[in-house]
Scaffold this active site. Structure first.
Site, PDB file in Angstrom:
ATOM      1  N   SER A   1       1.105  -0.909   0.087  1.00  0.00           N
ATOM      2  CA  SER A   1       0.182   0.387  -0.479  1.00  0.00           C
ATOM      3  C   SER A   1       0.910   1.358  -0.283  1.00  0.00           C
ATOM      4  O   SER A   1       1.792   1.246   0.324  1.00  0.00           O
ATOM      5  CB  SER A   1      -1.094  -0.083   1.071  1.00  0.00           C
ATOM      6  OG  SER A   1      -1.066   1.504   1.673  1.00  0.00           O
TER       7      SER A   1
ATOM      8  N   TYR B   1      -1.695  -0.007  10.508  1.00  0.00           N
ATOM      9  CA  TYR B   1      -1.879  -0.128   8.784  1.00  0.00           C
ATOM     10  C   TYR B   1      -0.342  -0.479   8.319  1.00  0.00           C
ATOM     11  O   TYR B   1      -0.258  -1.393   7.823  1.00  0.00           O
ATOM     12  CB  TYR B   1      -2.976   0.396   8.208  1.00  0.00           C
ATOM     13  CG  TYR B   1      -2.976  -0.215   6.565  1.00  0.00           C
ATOM     14  CD1 TYR B   1      -4.371  -1.605   6.516  1.00  0.00           C
ATOM     15  CD2 TYR B   1      -3.040   0.495   5.780  1.00  0.00           C
ATOM     16  CE1 TYR B   1      -4.146  -1.840   5.027  1.00  0.00           C
ATOM     17  CE2 TYR B   1      -2.964   0.058   4.157  1.00  0.00           C
ATOM     18  CZ  TYR B   1      -3.514  -1.113   3.810  1.00  0.00           C
ATOM     19  OH  TYR B   1      -4.199  -1.098   2.899  1.00  0.00           O
TER      20      TYR B   1
ATOM     21  N   LYS C   1       2.360  -3.666   6.434  1.00  0.00           N
ATOM     22  CA  LYS C   1       2.858  -3.232   5.292  1.00  0.00           C
ATOM     23  C   LYS C   1       3.896  -3.150   4.745  1.00  0.00           C
ATOM     24  O   LYS C   1       4.558  -4.541   3.991  1.00  0.00           O
ATOM     25  CB  LYS C   1       1.729  -2.534   4.075  1.00  0.00           C
ATOM     26  CG  LYS C   1       0.123  -3.445   4.098  1.00  0.00           C
ATOM     27  CD  LYS C   1      -0.524  -3.712   3.397  1.00  0.00           C
ATOM     28  CE  LYS C   1      -2.090  -4.147   2.861  1.00  0.00           C
ATOM     29  NZ  LYS C   1      -1.733  -5.646   2.937  1.00  0.00           N
TER      30      LYS C   1
ATOM     31  N   PHE D   1     -13.563  15.134   4.886  1.00  0.00           N
ATOM     32  CA  PHE D   1     -12.887  14.242   6.355  1.00  0.00           C
ATOM     33  C   PHE D   1     -12.147  15.654   5.834  1.00  0.00           C
ATOM     34  O   PHE D   1     -10.981  15.610   5.361  1.00  0.00           O
ATOM     35  CB  PHE D   1     -12.370  13.584   6.465  1.00  0.00           C
ATOM     36  CG  PHE D   1     -13.138  12.064   6.786  1.00  0.00           C
ATOM     37  CD1 PHE D   1     -14.031  12.619   7.949  1.00  0.00           C
ATOM     38  CD2 PHE D   1     -12.571  10.955   5.802  1.00  0.00           C
ATOM     39  CE1 PHE D   1     -15.256  11.388   8.138  1.00  0.00           C
ATOM     40  CE2 PHE D   1     -14.433   9.753   6.321  1.00  0.00           C
ATOM     41  CZ  PHE D   1     -15.100   9.984   7.316  1.00  0.00           C
TER      42      PHE D   1
HETATM   43  N1  UDP Z   1     -12.806  10.513   2.299  1.00  0.00           N
HETATM   44  C1  UDP Z   1     -13.990  11.835   2.930  1.00  0.00           C
HETATM   45  N2  UDP Z   1     -14.915  11.023   2.645  1.00  0.00           N
HETATM   46  C2  UDP Z   1     -15.497   9.058   3.702  1.00  0.00           C
HETATM   47  C3  UDP Z   1     -14.417   8.992   2.975  1.00  0.00           C
HETATM   48  C4  UDP Z   1     -13.103   9.089   2.306  1.00  0.00           C
HETATM   49  O1  UDP Z   1     -13.908  13.179   3.067  1.00  0.00           O
HETATM   50  O2  UDP Z   1     -16.152   9.308   4.143  1.00  0.00           O
HETATM   51  C5  UDP Z   1     -11.851  11.787   1.531  1.00  0.00           C
HETATM   52  C6  UDP Z   1     -10.325  10.501   2.790  1.00  0.00           C
HETATM   53  O3  UDP Z   1      -9.757  11.489   4.073  1.00  0.00           O
HETATM   54  C7  UDP Z   1      -9.169  11.176   2.231  1.00  0.00           C
HETATM   55  C8  UDP Z   1     -10.155  10.858   0.700  1.00  0.00           C
HETATM   56  O4  UDP Z   1     -11.666  10.902   0.569  1.00  0.00           O
HETATM   57  O5  UDP Z   1      -8.510  11.915   1.463  1.00  0.00           O
HETATM   58  C9  UDP Z   1     -10.011   8.281   0.074  1.00  0.00           C
HETATM   59  O6  UDP Z   1     -10.295   7.964   1.149  1.00  0.00           O
HETATM   60  P1  UDP Z   1     -10.607   6.536   1.099  1.00  0.00           P
HETATM   61  O7  UDP Z   1     -11.022   5.834   2.157  1.00  0.00           O
HETATM   62  O8  UDP Z   1     -11.220   6.133   0.034  1.00  0.00           O
HETATM   63  O9  UDP Z   1      -9.371   5.676   0.769  1.00  0.00           O
HETATM   64  P2  UDP Z   1      -7.737   6.600   1.236  1.00  0.00           P
HETATM   65  O10 UDP Z   1      -7.199   7.095   0.872  1.00  0.00           O
HETATM   66  O11 UDP Z   1      -8.197   6.051   3.130  1.00  0.00           O
HETATM   67  O12 UDP Z   1      -7.168   4.562   0.939  1.00  0.00           O
END
Ligand code: UDP
Length: 326
Positions: A117, A141, A145, A208
């Site tokens: 990852s 996490y 990895k 977020f």
């Molecule tokens: N994100 C968000 N709201 C959500 C889920 C994700 O704003 O309900 C944002 C998260 O903070 C990140 C991006 O979307 O910046 C991608 O998040 P995801 O969980 O899809 O993948 P990750 O980056 O954690 O692998």
């Protein structure tokens, strides 16, 4: 034609991998404990219900067939949960993978493609991120990895186990034929949640944080189509079969999209509004993650077929619509 063991075959990427390997004419054995995967997502070949924590079932699996190669997808994947419950992540992602590696060594199986990852990098000090970027994971996490990657280097040196670690950036999209897609429970990923908000399955999506050092203040990610990730796995196994050395590769499209840009594209693809509100930052989220995948392109001859965000979201939308009908 090769005989390939796919571990974690009932999950998002594993299930797409099984479908691709079968279509290429390979023999496939799928292994999964169904703790988060779905039996009906494994579209063919032999399925073995089993757990990597169980040495006896692993030995039985390797006694019954000789595998030319193994692909290890089985993993707990929620970054935030890993901070709250590191034990689960070190057990599932590290200890259980170690059990798999030991079974491979005992049974003289020497080729592995491992799902790693972008989380191994932590907060980037340069964008795009290539393979020589420092490795400083921010979460258990990411640590789990990276620890496996390091163990793999030692297992190559000591036991001749050859491996390729593939560091996915943001896996997304769905099977272009519409047969498979993301079915996480709970779903935490941006694109499926945005599609569900567009459908009215969830009231609204929470963004977020919008105070990051990016043009619109929301986090930037490099979304990569699940089928392209599967092509990379196939190429990685061929690379190992050709006698190549163990290595790690970054997989992304080299183009970053902010959360706001993703939501806008979801609205365009679905022709629906995505209700969203603003929440606080999610811990462990770097502002920007974008891959430099030149190494995979050069050495693995990887060329993504679905690099366009609109295509990635369209395939995921097709899947969400189909899931509605099931
Ligand atoms: N994100 C968000 N709201 C959500 C889920 C994700 O704003 O309900 C944002 C998260 O903070 C990140 C991006 O979307 O910046 C991608 O998040 P995801 O969980 O899809 O993948 P990750 O980056 O954690 O692998």
């Amino acid at each position: 034609m090769a005989n390939i063991l796919v571990v974690g075959a009932a999950g998002f990427i594993g299930s797409h991998m099984v479908k691709m390997l079968l279509s290429l004419g390979h023999e496939v054995v799928s292994f999964d404990n169904l703790s988060s995967g779905h039996r009906d997502a494994v579209l063919g070949g032999r399925f073995v219900l089993g757990d990597l924590a169980d040495h006896l079932s692993l030995d039985k699996l390797f006694d019954e067939s000789h595998f030319d190669g193994v692909m290890q997808f089985a993993s707990s994947i929620q970054v935030g949960e890993s901070v709250r419950d590191p034990s689960k992540y070190y057990r599932n992602n590290l200890v259980n993978t170690l059990n798999l590696l030991d079974a491979m060594v005992r049974h003289d199986v020497r080729h592995l493609v491992f799902s790693s990852s972008a989380a191994v990098f932590g907060e980037p000090c340069a964008i795009p991120i290539n393979e020589s970027h420092p490795l400083c994971p921010l979460t258990p996490y990411g640590q789990s990895k990276l620890m496996v990657e390091r163990i793999l280097a030692d297992y190559d040196h000591a036991y001749g186990l050859k491996s390729v670690s593939l560091r996915y950036f943001n896996a997304a999209g769905a099977d272009p034929d519409g047969l498979l897609g993301e079915r996480h429970d709970p779903e935490t990923h941006l694109i499926p949640l945005a599609l569900r908000a567009a459908l009215g399955h969830i009231d609204r999506l929470t963004i977020f944080g919008n105070d990051y050092a990016t043009p619109d203040g929301t986090c930037i990610r490099d979304y990569v189509h699940v089928e392209d990730l599967c092509h990379a796995h196939r190429n990685a196994l061929e690379y190992l079969f050709s006698g190549a050395a163990s290595d790690a590769f970054n997989l992304g499209n080299g183009q970053g999209f902010s959360v706001q840009e993703v939501l806008k594209t979801v609205e365009e693809v679905t022709a629906r509004r995505v209700p969203a509100n603003l929440g606080s930052r999610r811990s462990g989220d770097p502002a920007r993650l974008v891959a430099d995948s030149d190494k995979a392109k050069t050495l693995l001859h990887w060329s993504p077929k679905h690099a366009d965000l609109r295509t990635i979201i369209s395939h995921a939308w097709q899947w969400e619509m189909r899931s509605l009908a099931i």
